[in-house]
Design a protein around this motif. Structure first.
Motif, short mmCIF file in Angstrom:
data_model
loop_
_atom_site.label_atom_id
_atom_site.label_comp_id
_atom_site.label_asym_id
_atom_site.label_seq_id
_atom_site.Cartn_x
_atom_site.Cartn_y
_atom_site.Cartn_z
N THR A 1 0.85 -1.21 0.00
CA THR A 1 0.00 0.00 0.00
C THR A 1 0.88 1.25 0.00
OG1 THR A 1 -0.11 -0.05 2.40
CG2 THR A 1 -1.87 -1.18 1.19
N PRO A 2 0.35 2.33 -0.57
CA PRO A 2 -0.91 2.40 -1.35
C PRO A 2 -0.71 1.82 -2.73
CG PRO A 2 0.17 4.52 -1.36
CD PRO A 2 1.03 3.64 -0.48
N GLU B 1 -6.52 1.56 -3.76
CA GLU B 1 -6.79 2.88 -3.21
C GLU B 1 -7.13 3.89 -4.31
OE1 GLU B 1 -5.10 0.53 -0.15
OE2 GLU B 1 -4.36 0.90 -2.19
N VAL B 2 -6.54 3.66 -5.49
CA VAL B 2 -6.85 4.55 -6.61
C VAL B 2 -8.29 4.36 -7.07
CG1 VAL B 2 -6.29 5.10 -9.01
CG2 VAL B 2 -4.46 4.70 -7.36
N GLY C 1 -10.63 4.59 -3.15
CA GLY C 1 -10.50 5.73 -2.24
C GLY C 1 -10.33 7.07 -2.93
N LEU D 1 -7.64 8.05 -4.54
CA LEU D 1 -6.25 8.49 -4.56
C LEU D 1 -5.81 8.68 -6.01
CD1 LEU D 1 -3.59 8.94 -2.88
CD2 LEU D 1 -3.08 6.52 -3.39
N TRP E 1 -3.81 8.39 -9.24
CA TRP E 1 -3.01 7.23 -9.59
C TRP E 1 -1.52 7.54 -9.60
CZ3 TRP E 1 0.14 7.01 -13.86
CH2 TRP E 1 -0.06 7.93 -14.89
N ASP F 1 0.00 9.33 -7.52
CA ASP F 1 0.52 9.26 -6.15
C ASP F 1 0.78 7.83 -5.68
OD1 ASP F 1 0.29 11.97 -6.11
OD2 ASP F 1 -1.62 12.01 -5.01
N ALA F 2 0.18 6.88 -6.38
CA ALA F 2 0.37 5.46 -6.01
C ALA F 2 1.52 4.81 -6.76
CB ALA F 2 -0.92 4.68 -6.26
N GLY G 1 -2.22 -2.63 -3.52
CA GLY G 1 -2.88 -1.98 -2.40
C GLY G 1 -3.66 -2.97 -1.57
#
Length: 710
Positions: free
Chosen positions: A558-559, A563-564, A567, A569, A571, A573-574, A606
Motif C-alpha cells: 500500500t498504497p 486505493e486509486v 478511495g 487516490l 493514480w 501518487d500510487a 494496495g
C-alpha cells in the motif's frame, strides 16, 4: 498436440522427458521379480551323476554259460531299466539306511516299505549317451552329500547285481557240485568199509574166468539199470516242475548235462523269455498286453520242453525195461553162483562206481573253480559322482535380473508413450502455435532454483537475509544479464515490440489459464528488460485477489491500485519510483549498478477490496489506463488467472493486447483453449503466448551453452 511426423530425435526426447516413468517401472518390475523369486524359492534339490560302461563279455566262460545265463539277450535298453528295477533300488535303500535290513515278508509288503522304495525309484534317471555303450545315472536328493552318495551307491549296486546275475549259474553249479562231492565222498567211504568188512568176514572167494566174466556183465547191467532209473526219475520230476500251474514268478530252470541237445537250447530260450518278462514287469502290470504276450511265449517254450522230456521219458522206460529183462535172464542163468561171489562182485562194483563218480565230481569242481576265477564283469564305473556345487532348482538371479530389466524397460517405454499420448498438455512450440492459432512470443527456460539462489547470494552482501536472497534470485535480469534466462526475456521483449509495432500498442495484460504458471516472475523480469532498453515502463499489479508484484520487487503493498479505484487516490501518487526500489529490499547498490532501472515505475495492488470485479470494470479504471498510455512507453498489467477468476477477461478489452503465460505441461490444452476463447469472446486481442519452465532438449554433441555479448 500438434500433428506432425515424429523422427528419431522426437522419440528420444519423449523417452528423455518420461525417464522418470521408465526408471520407476524398471525399478518396480525388478523389485517385484526379485521378491517373487525369493518368495517362491523352492527347497533345494541337488543332482549328482555317475557314468558306467556296459560291455557284453565274450570270455570263454561266457560262451560256455550263454545257454544257461539269464542275461543272455540283455542290451542297453534293458540295462537302463534294470538300474531302476525294484531289486537294485531295494538294495540301494538298504545301503543308505532308508529302509531297514532283514525285515519280515509282511513288513516288506507293507505300503510304507514299498512307498519308500518306489519313491526312491522316481529320483533315479538313466540315459544312454549318444551311440555309445555308456549309461549316465543321475539322481536327485535334498543335500549335496546325499546326492553324491546316492549316485555312487546306485552305480556300485548295479555293478554288483550284474556280476551276481551273470555268474549266477557258476555259483549255483559250484555249490551243487560241492554238496554232491561231500555226499559221494561219504558214500565211497561206506562202500570201501563194506567191502573191507566182507573180505575180513568171508575171506578169499575164488571164481573161474567164465563165472567172473558173467558176474561182471551182471554187475554192469545193474549199474546201467540204476543209471537209467535215476535219469527217468529226474526226467519225471522235470516234467512235473514244468507242468505246475503258471505263476507270476520265474519257474525253476531244469538242468541237463547235454549242452548240444535240443532240451538245452529250449532251456536257454526259457531263461531268456523269463528275463524279458521280468524286465516288462518293471514298468507294466501282470494284466498288460505285452506281459500276457510274453506269458504266452513262455507257455509255448514250456510245452515244447514237456514234449521233449516226455519223448526222453518214453525212451528211458524202454531202456529200463530191456535192462530189467537182461538182469532177470542173468539172474536165472547164474542162480547157482555162490552168494558170496555175487555179493563180493556187487560190493566191488559199488566201490568202483562211487570212486568213478567221486573222481568225475572232483574234475567238475576244478573246472567250476576255474570258471569262477574268470568272473564275468560287464559293468565298470568310468566316472564316479562328485559333490554337486549348487542346486539344480536354484533361481537364476542374474537371468531374472536381466529379464526384469528388459521387461521393466519395455513396460516403462510403453507407459511413457502412453502417458505422452494421453497427455493433453502442449509440449512443443509447434504444438502451441498450431493449436492456439497465435504465435509464441517468448520461451523462458526452466529456473534451476538451487543455482539461481547460489548466483543471487554471490551478488549480494554476505549477511543478506535468506528471504532477500530468495526474492532477488527470481529477478534474473537484475543480476545475471548474460544468462540464457535473461536472453529469453530479451527475446520476449523484442518479439512483443515487433508484434505491437503496427498497432502502436503500449498497454499489455499478462495472464494465464491457471495458477502457478509464472506470470508474475515473467512480467517483473520483462519490465526490467524493457527499462534497460530505454523504455519508460509502468508495471501495474492488477491482481486484486492474490497480488505478488510487491513481494517480487521488495516493496510495500500500500498504497496501490485498490486505493486509486476505491478511495479516490490519484493514480500518480500510487506509483513507486526508483527511490522506492532503493529503499526496499533490493537495496541501493544493486539498483545503482543496474542501468536503465530508473525508467521503471511500479504500482502495487494496495489493500484488497471485497468485490474487485466491480472496480476493474468501472469507467474510472478505463480512464486511468488511457492516461497511463499517454505518459509511458509501455504499461504492463499483472492480472489473476482467467479460468478461476473473470478479472482478466473484463480487462482484456481495455488494453492493446493480451499475452498468455503458459507453463509447459502444467495444464491441459482444453483449458488453455478455453482461456483464449474467453478473451476473444470479451473482444480482447491475444497477441501471443509466453512458454515458461521450458527444458531445452539439446543433442549431446552441442551441449549446454550461455549467450555472451561483448
Amino acid at each position: 498436440m500438434a500433428q506432425y511426423e515424429l523422427n528419431v530425435l522426437d522419440y528420444w526426447l519423449i523417452v528423455k522427458k518420461r525417464k522418470g516413468t521408465i526408471l520407476l517401472s524398471m525399478g518396480l518390475v525388478i523389485a517385484f521379480t526379485l521378491a517373487l523369486t525369493q518368495y517362491l524359492k523352492p527347497a533345494p534339490i541337488y543332482e549328482a551323476s555317475t557314468r558306467v560302461k556296459f560291455e557284453r563279455s565274450n570270455t570263454f566262460a561266457t560262451l560256455m554259460l550263454e545257454s544257461l545265463s539269464s542275461q543272455g539277450s540283455s542290451d542297453l535298453n534293458t540295462e537302463i531299466e534294470v538300474i531302476r528295477s525294484f531289486p537294485v533300488v531295494e538294495r540301494v535303500a538298504k545301503e543308505l539306511n532308508i529302509v531297514k535290513s532283514g525285515v519280515s515278508p509282511e513288513e516288506a509288503r507293507s505300503s510304507d516299505y514299498l512307498g519308500a522304495i518306489y519313491g526312491l525309484q522316481q529320483t533315479i534317471k538313466t540315459s544312454i549317451e549318444g551311440a555309445s555303450n555308456i549309461i549316465r545315472i543321475s539322481v536327485t536328493a535334498n543335500t549335496a552329500d546325499m546326492a553324491q552318495r546316492f549316485a555312487n551307491t546306485v552305480a556300485e549296486t548295479y555293478r554288483a547285481e550284474n556280476i551276481r546275475t551273470r555268474n549266477k549259474t557258476v555259483f549255483e553249479s559250484r555249490r551243487f557240485v560241492e554238496e554232491q562231492l561231500a555226499a559221494h565222498e561219504a558214500a565211497l567211504k561206506l562202500a570201501e568199509e563194506a567191502l573191507r568188512d566182507f573180505k575180513e568176514r568171508e575171506g578169499q572167494v575164488f571164481l573161474n574166468e567164465e563165472a567172473k566174466a558173467a558176474l561182471e556183465s551182471f554187475t554192469r547191467l545193474e549199474a546201467d539199470y540204476d543209471k537209467v532209473s535215476r535219469q527217468r526219475d529226474e526226467t519225471a520230476k522235470q516234467i512235473e516242475t514244468l507242468q505246475k500251474p503258471g505263476s507270476h514268478r520265474q519257474v525253476e530252470r531244469i538242468f541237463t548235462d547235454e549242452p548240444t541237445a535240443l532240451l538245452s537250447v529250449l532251456n536257454s530260450k526259457l531263461a531268456d523269455r523269463m528275463q524279458e518278462r521280468d524286465n516288462l514287469l518293471i514298468n507294466y502290470t501282470h494284466e498288460h498286453l505285452l506281459v500276457k504276450e510274453m506269458d504266452r511265449k513262455i507257455k509255448n517254450v514250456k510245452d515244447e520242453m514237456i514234449r521233449e522230456l516226455e519223448s526222453k521219458l518214453k525212451n528211458l522206460d524202454g531202456r529200463e525195461k530191456v535192462l530189467k529183462e537182461q538182469i532177470d535172464t542173468y539172474r536165472k542163468r547164474y542162480f547157482n553162483f555162490p552168494k558170496a561171489a555175487i555179493q563180493l562182485t556187487r560190493l566191488e562194483r559199488d566201490v568202483a562206481v562211487s570212486a568213478d563218480l567221486f573222481a568225475k565230481l572232483k574234475v567238475k569242481h576244478q573246472e567250476l573253480l576255474i570258471k569262477n576265477s574268470e568272473r564275468i564283469e560287464e559293468v565298470s564305473i568310468i566316472e564316479p559322482a562328485i559333490l554337486p556345487s549348487s542346486p539344480i532348482n536354484q533361481p537364476n538371479n542374474q537371468m531374472n535380473f536381466i529379464v526384469a530389466v528388459i521387461m521393466g524397460g519395455f513396460l516403462g517405454v510403453v507407459l511413457a508413450f502412453a502417458r505422452e499420448s494421453f497427455d493433453t498438455s502442449i509440449g512443443t512450440i509447434e504444438g502451441v502455435e498450431e493449436f492456439m492459432q497465435v504465435p509464441v512470443l517468448g520461451v523462458i527456460p526452466r529456473f534451476n532454483e538451487k543455482e539461481q539462489l547460489e548466483a543471487a547470494a554471490m551478488e549480494l552482501p554476505p549477511n543478506t537475509k535468506p528471504e532477500t536472497i530468495s526474492l532477488f534470485s527470481k529477478l534474473v535480469c537484475l543480476y545475471d544479464e548474460k544468462s540464457v534466462i535473461s536472453e529469453g526475456f530479451r527475446s520476449l521483449r523484442t518479439n512483443i515490440q515487433f508484434a505491437s509495432s503496427e498497432r502502436q500498442a503500449k498497454t499489455f495484460l499478462f495472464t494465464s489459464a491457471g495458477l502457478g504458471e509464472g506470470k508474475t516472475t515473467t512480467i517483473a523480469n520483462l519490465a526490467l528488460t524493457m527499462a534497460q532498453d530505454g523504455k519508460r515502463v509502468l508495471l501495474v499489479d492488477a491482481d486484486l485477489r492474490r497480488p505478488f508484484v510487491h513481494a517480487r520487487l521488495g516493496l510495500e503493498r500500500t498504497p496501490g491500485l485498490a486505493e486509486v479505484l476505491i478511495g479516490g487516490l490519484p493514480w500518480r501518487d500510487a506509483v513507486r519510483t526508483v527511490t522506492d526500489l532503493m529503499i526496499g529490499l533490493l537495496g541501493v547498490d544493486r539498483i545503482v549498478n543496474t542501468p536503465g532501472i530508473d525508467l521503471l515505475n511500479v504500482m502495487t495492488s494496495g489493500n484488497l477490496p471485497h468485490s474487485p470485479a466491480e472496480f476493474i470494470n468501472s469507467p474510472k479504471f478505463l480512464e486511468i489506463i488511457r492516461e497511463m498510455r499517454e505518459e509511458y512507453d509501455v504499461v504492463l498489467f499483472d492480472t489473476p488467472p482467467i479460468l478461476p477468476i473473470a478479472d482478466a477477461v473484463m480487462m482484456s478489452s481495455k488494453v492493446d493486447g493480451v499475452i498468455l503465460v503458459y507453463q509447459v505441461g502444467r495444464i491441459g490444452r482444453s483449458a488453455l483453449k478455453r482461456a483464449k476463447f474467453l478473451v476473444d469472446h470479451a473482444q480482447g486481442k491475444v497477441l501471443g503466448m509466453v512458454l515458461t519452465n521450458v527444458r531445452a532438449e539439446i543433442t549431446p554433441e552441442y551441449g549446454y551453452y550461455r549467450y555472451e555479448y561483448r
